[in-house]
Design an enzyme around this catalytic site. Structure first.
Site, PDB file in Angstrom:
ATOM      1  N   LYS A  96     -15.114  48.981  22.285  1.00  0.00           N
ATOM      2  CA  LYS A  96     -14.083  49.970  22.633  1.00  0.00           C
ATOM      3  C   LYS A  96     -13.932  50.945  21.457  1.00  0.00           C
ATOM      4  O   LYS A  96     -13.365  50.597  20.419  1.00  0.00           O
ATOM      5  CB  LYS A  96     -12.749  49.282  22.919  1.00  0.00           C
ATOM      6  N   GLU A 133     -18.657  46.039  26.404  1.00  0.00           N
ATOM      7  CA  GLU A 133     -18.985  47.170  25.529  1.00  0.00           C
ATOM      8  C   GLU A 133     -17.955  47.258  24.416  1.00  0.00           C
ATOM      9  O   GLU A 133     -16.807  46.857  24.610  1.00  0.00           O
ATOM     10  CB  GLU A 133     -18.990  48.501  26.303  1.00  0.00           C
TER      11      GLU A 133
END
Length: 659
Positions: free
Chosen positions: A111, A109
């Site tokens: 950040k 994912e």
């Protein structure tokens, strides 16, 4: 429909509209309908306050101004992540994981570079939100988090308890607008969206936080009752069902796939609505996370890949100087176009003369450029080996590029400002200050009205205020005949103000309210003050050489002379109503506290100053007397502890009469 049924229906409609607009980015309700329905809901709740609930759409900014934030001990620690800076280090992380668990799968994912928070729900209702703090203890910022419309106040499913973790951020577009407004107002710029988000979330007044238009994205379930999950992906899918905005993620069967996704996120950094400072690789299986555990600092099941800042060379084609609303000269480098973080960069702020001198930036130089926080172009350094042989050091101009008035450096800072009394670049700020309560106190002439007058071309300098025509003012948006008449009446009344108010209204550097009062009393009228030399001014108590020189320079500048002549012609008072009655209180310092019955504190202060005394706002060993009215507070207590004489209002009046 009964009112209670109408109220519940409106709430459901507005909650759904908020979700569609702020989370799904796919609104089906128009702004007009939303505002209309929200107003009707407010009317119903005002008529039936017993029906108001914490999750009502009207309660998004319902909190009072806080005196501070309470501490919150996190039920589950909000751990930080171990950073890795290369694909090799990411492979080493994978090797350490596979020494403990086999056939591991990951999620990757972006950040988000924001402020980490924990949100707590009980029986589906949002009850508390806290900052990360040190991971164990944070700050309660519930009321500010309620202003973020992508955070649901009630969940579709009433779980007994749910704690989720996410990142509060300021969208790039909002950040750009905020900094633009701050630059125009002469306020310090936020360095990046993260600083802006952190500062906004920690505002003590929720209304300020609401105005900053923050957003939030969720990336973890910290604790849950009534549900269980096998994988991280499954838990995030559930959060989406609960109508949270959830971090985009990709499931990866191997570290190679994870590395490819990390590279892909890096390539599209500029596509996200928020700043990112890396990508997070997490073990997907929650049971495997438990087996891996954590070190004293980090979980062993996750790593944060940090991208190196992208830097490219560009040539400084020119240095242009802008003048802000407060007169500050801001240099900006015009650059040869260069592609950085997904956008074409053609300019970069050089901040101030000290910044230029420190980096020795010159026109024609080749410089290394990067985006600070992935959004603000900045010059990292000069490539000295490519410098042109005929280059010369750059210095900001000695005169304002807008109005031609001399510029001056702040005594206690790095800013260089235009000193022009009628500089067009400073017009909005100067007019707003001129009309403010402590200056000419023109009721109704706030920033919005000032801007309307300027945009309509009715006012180009403070003196123009006294030549406004009611019929033209009435044509401005949201004014009308009555408002225009009231405004012109307030402007007319301001002509009678004391000289001290006018001096403060001029906005002369170093001349605040106190100095303006001292000067007005000492010289009696503006002509006498303009005739005073620097030596004569510095002989006045509380007037130093820097203030005296600033005053003389300003009063004798062409723009100031024109402004003063215009105000004189309009009939503005230029004398002081407070005359020196003697020097019997010379050398005495008074502090006023509590409520006086015979006159206001301002009037009492003028009486003291007219007799040669001084008025201070704080009690110290140098204080001669404290005058205590009704409901005197801590200043009275401090005076008593220091043994300073305390006068009642009657004793103070007696002292004035004797003096």
């Amino acid at each position: 429909m009964e009112e209670r049924e109408e109220l519940e229906a409106l709430r459901q409609e507005l909650v759904r509209a908020n979700y569609e607009y702020y989370v799904q980015d796919a609104p089906t309700m128009s702004d007009y309908d939303y505002d209309h329905k929200l107003r009707r809901l407010e009317e119903l709740e005002a008529a039936h306050p017993e029906w108001i609930t914490p999750d009502s759409p009207t309660q998004r900014v319902g909190g009072q101004v806080s005196e501070g934030f309470q501490e919150v001990r996190h039920r589950v620690p909000l751990e930080s992540l171990q950073d890795v800076f290369s694909m090799e280090e990411l492979a080493e992380f994978d090797q350490r994981v596979r020494e403990v668990v086999q056939d591991v799968a990951y999620t990757v994912e972006p950040k988000v570079d924001g402020l980490s928070v924990a949100l707590e729900y009980e029986n589906g209702l949002f009850v508390r939100g806290a900052t990360r703090g040190d991971g164990l203890v944070g700050e309660d910022v519930t009321e500010n988090l309620r202003t973020i419309r992508s955070i649901p106040l009630r969940l579709p499913e009433a779980l007994p308890r749910l704690i989720v973790r996410g990142e509060v951020y300021m969208p790039r577009t909002v950040f750009a607008q905020l900094n633009e407004a701050r630059e125009q107002n002469g306020e310090p710029l936020f360095a990046n969206p993260r600083n802006a988000a952190a500062g906004s979330l920690r505002q003590l007044d929720p209304k300020i936080a609401a105005a900053r238009r923050l957003d939030a994205v969720l990336f973890n379930v910290q604790y849950v009752e009534g549900r269980s999950f096998e994988t991280h992906s499954e838990s995030l899918d559930f959060l989406e069902q609960m109508r949270f905005r959830v971090i985009p993620r990709k499931a990866c069967a191997s570290i190679k796939e994870a590395q490819e996704e990390v590279a892909a996120i890096g390539a599209r950094k500029g596509d996200y609505p928020y700043d990112i400072d890396g990508a997070v690789v997490k073990v997907n299986s929650l049971s495997e996370r438990t087996v891996l555990g954590s070190t004293a600092k980090f979980p062993r099941w996750a790593a944060a890949f940090k991208y190196p800042p992208e830097q490219k060379e560009a040539q400084v084609l020119d240095i242009q100087v802008q003048v802000g609303r407060t007169g500050v000269l801001t240099p900006k480098a015009s650059l040869s176009p260069v592609r950085l973080a997904g956008t074409t960069v053609t300019s970069a702020s050089l901040h101030n003369q000290d910044y230029i001198t420190e980096k020795d930036i010159r026109i024609g130089d080749t410089v290394l450029v990067q985006k600070a926080g992935e959004i603000i172009p900045e010059v990292v350094r000069v490539v000295k080996e490519k410098r042109l042989s005929d280059s010369v050091p750059y210095h900001l101009p000695d005169h304002c590029p807008v109005c031609g008035a001399p510029v001056a450096r702040d005594v206690d800072g790095v800013a260089i400002r235009c000193t022009g009394a009628e500089c067009p670049a400073q017009l909005l700020r100067n007019l707003t200050h001129f009309a403010s309560r402590d200056a000419m106190d023109i009721e109704g002439l706030g920033p919005a009205v000032v801007e309307a007058l300027v945009n309509a071309g009715l006012v180009k300098a403070p003196g123009d205020l006294y030549h406004l025509q009611a019929e033209k003012v009435a044509q401005l948006e949201r004014m009308g005949k009555k408002s225009a008449e009231n405004l012109l009446a307030a402007i007319e009344r301001s002509k009678e103000n004391d000289l001290s108010r006018l001096l403060f209204a001029f906005g002369i550097r170093q001349v605040g309210q106190k100095a303006a009062k001292v000067l007005a009393v000492r010289f009696g009228n503006l002509d006498a003050l303009r005739a005073a030399t620097v030596e004569e001014l510095t002989a006045v108590d509380d007037i130093g050489e820097i203030t005296a020189r600033s005053l003389v320079d300003w009063l004798h500048s062409p723009q100031a002379e024109h402004l003063i002549a215009t105000l004189k012609e309009a009939g503005v008072n230029m004398t002081s109503s407070v005359q020196i009655a003697g020097d019997k209180l010379a050398g005495k310092t008074f502090v006023l506290t509590g409520t006086l019955q015979r006159f206001s504190r301002s009037e009492a202060g003028e009486r003291i100053e007219a007799l040669g005394g001084k008025v201070s706002s704080s009690v110290s060993k140098k204080t001669s007397y404290v005058v205590a009215g009704e409901e005197a507070g801590s200043k009275l207590t401090k005076a008593q502890s220091l043994g300073i004489p305390v006068l009642t209002e009657e004793e103070f009046l007696t002292l004035l009469e004797e003096a």
